[in-house]
Design a protein around this motif. Structure first.
Motif, PDB file in Angstrom:
ATOM      1  N   TYR A  32     -64.878  -3.427  -6.372  1.00 35.34           N
ATOM      2  CA  TYR A  32     -63.886  -2.944  -5.252  1.00 35.34           C
ATOM      3  C   TYR A  32     -63.919  -1.370  -5.419  1.00 35.34           C
ATOM      4  O   TYR A  32     -63.906  -0.702  -4.370  1.00 35.34           O
ATOM      5  CB  TYR A  32     -62.634  -3.343  -5.884  1.00 35.34           C
ATOM      6  N   ASN A  33     -64.188  -0.700  -6.849  1.00 29.36           N
ATOM      7  CA  ASN A  33     -64.290   0.716  -6.917  1.00 29.36           C
ATOM      8  C   ASN A  33     -65.502   1.217  -5.841  1.00 29.36           C
ATOM      9  O   ASN A  33     -65.571   2.457  -5.440  1.00 29.36           O
ATOM     10  CB  ASN A  33     -64.372   1.079  -8.191  1.00 29.36           C
ATOM     11  N   ILE A  36     -64.907   1.543  -2.213  1.00 28.76           N
ATOM     12  CA  ILE A  36     -64.003   2.569  -1.943  1.00 28.76           C
ATOM     13  C   ILE A  36     -64.540   3.860  -2.123  1.00 28.76           C
ATOM     14  O   ILE A  36     -64.485   4.735  -1.236  1.00 28.76           O
ATOM     15  CB  ILE A  36     -62.842   2.744  -3.114  1.00 28.76           C
ATOM     16  N   LYS A 287     -53.988   4.351  -9.021  1.00 31.45           N
ATOM     17  CA  LYS A 287     -54.989   4.160  -8.043  1.00 31.45           C
ATOM     18  C   LYS A 287     -54.677   4.016  -6.584  1.00 31.45           C
ATOM     19  O   LYS A 287     -55.354   4.203  -5.781  1.00 31.45           O
ATOM     20  CB  LYS A 287     -55.298   2.543  -8.720  1.00 31.45           C
ATOM     21  N   ILE A 288     -53.444   3.645  -6.521  1.00 32.82           N
ATOM     22  CA  ILE A 288     -52.659   3.714  -4.977  1.00 32.82           C
ATOM     23  C   ILE A 288     -53.010   4.874  -4.404  1.00 32.82           C
ATOM     24  O   ILE A 288     -53.478   5.272  -3.069  1.00 32.82           O
ATOM     25  CB  ILE A 288     -51.380   3.075  -4.919  1.00 32.82           C
ATOM     26  N   GLY A 291     -56.634   5.222  -3.820  1.00 29.66           N
ATOM     27  CA  GLY A 291     -57.254   4.648  -2.598  1.00 29.66           C
ATOM     28  C   GLY A 291     -56.715   4.975  -1.279  1.00 29.66           C
ATOM     29  O   GLY A 291     -57.276   5.253  -0.194  1.00 29.66           O
ATOM     30  N   VAL A 294     -58.240   8.188   0.088  1.00 25.81           N
ATOM     31  CA  VAL A 294     -59.654   8.068   0.758  1.00 25.81           C
ATOM     32  C   VAL A 294     -59.166   7.773   2.506  1.00 25.81           C
ATOM     33  O   VAL A 294     -59.799   8.504   3.062  1.00 25.81           O
ATOM     34  CB  VAL A 294     -60.171   6.693   0.372  1.00 25.81           C
TER      35      VAL A 294
END
Length: 314
Positions: A32-33, A36, A287-288, A291, A294
């Protein structure tokens, strides 16, 4: 004679084992990372690093794609080596996830580690000798961080945040773009990542104590860690204010305005937190923020994106 057909139960067990091992491998490389970061590199190239170039020319640039694939491979390798050195600590801090990741044999992980790092170096060298040298240095830096620096007070946090920002530096090298806005964006990301690393240390305090990691919470205590987090919060507002005031960032200014509010909301949360699950909430919020940051890059030139979409569908 007919070949003996495998029993349906054995087939199901085999598929289940394959699925579990695949999930284990994906968890080990933090897929996932990695995805991203790849998306962030692509959007940064279009809207920040080379805004003067057309989207079609960027999309058709095979060297950019090689850089993004090489970065993804090197980052995946970094997660593998980090998991290898943190295995005992992670069994204390996140036992279920670690047990899942342990379903893949170490020999397999080592093979994947050397393959992805070799791929990163080769693809980087195809782009240029400088890119190849960058990825070689980046791979070594991630190994050295996991092996030595992670246990060093403050330096471990700084190095972790720096390693997370460096994949964007290779784009900076490629496009030879020296716009100040890039450094300000980088400063913002570096500070946010530093806050996340500090919260992770608070989450993992128990395992770090047992394994003798010299993190800020272990050496200085929770109170001073929270004071340091508060300092980072207000320092992060500085690049945000600069981006909104002095640079053309389009509708992305609304993202940064929301971020200031989110960071200020996290302050009372961090001071009232005592248990791991409370720190996990703050970690999730950060983290939100990362994310969302981005995809908020698209807001820099939103009218142009809308007009392009209208042209395509009309």
């Amino acid at each position: 004679m007919k070949a003996e057909q495998p029993h349906p139960l054995n087939k199901r067990l085999g598929l289940k084992t394959l699925l579990i091992k695949s999930l284990s491998l994906f968890s080990s490389v933090r897929l996932y990372n990695v995805i991203i970061v790849a998306i962030a590199q692509f959007l940064a190239a279009i809207f920040i690093m080379a805004p003067e170039l057309s989207v079609s020319s960027i999309l058709s640039d095979y060297k950019l794609w090689l850089i993004i694939i090489a970065s993804s491979a090197a980052i995946a390798g970094g997660y593998i080596i980090n998991n290898f050195y943190d295995r005992e600590k992670d069994l204390i801090n996140r036992p279920q996830k670690t047990l899942l990741e342990n379903r893949v044999r170490r020999s397999t992980l080592w093979s994947v580690y050397f393959v992805v790092n070799g791929l990163a170096f080769i693809l980087g060298s195809v782009v240029s000798w400088r890119a190849g040298l960058f990825f070689a240095a980046y791979i070594f830096a991630m190994w050295f961080y996991s092996h030595k620096l992670k246990r060093v007070l403050l330096l471990g946090n700084l190095m972790s945040a720096l390693l997370a920002v460096l994949p964007f530096f290779v784009l900076f090298m490629y496009y030879k773009n020296f716009y100040p806005v890039i450094f300000v964006h980088g400063g913002f990301l570096f500070l946010i990542l530093g806050m996340r690393e500090l919260v992770k240390d608070l989450e993992n305090l128990r395992g770090d104590l047992v394994q003798n990691y010299r993190t800020i919470p272990v050496v200085l205590g929770e109170k001073q860690s929270k004071q340091f987090y508060t300092l980072l919060t207000f320092l992060t507002i500085v690049p945000i204010a600069a981006l909104i005031t002095y640079f053309e960032i389009g509708y992305m200014q609304y993202y940064f305005t929301l971020i200031v509010g989110s960071l200020l909301v996290c302050l009372p949360l961090i001071w009232s937190s005592r248990r791991k699950r409370e720190y996990l909430l703050i970690h999730f919020i950060l983290k939100i923020i990362i994310g969302a940051g981005v995809f908020s890059i698209l807001l820099i030139d939103l009218p142009d994106i809308i007009s392009r979409l209208q042209t395509i569908f009309n």
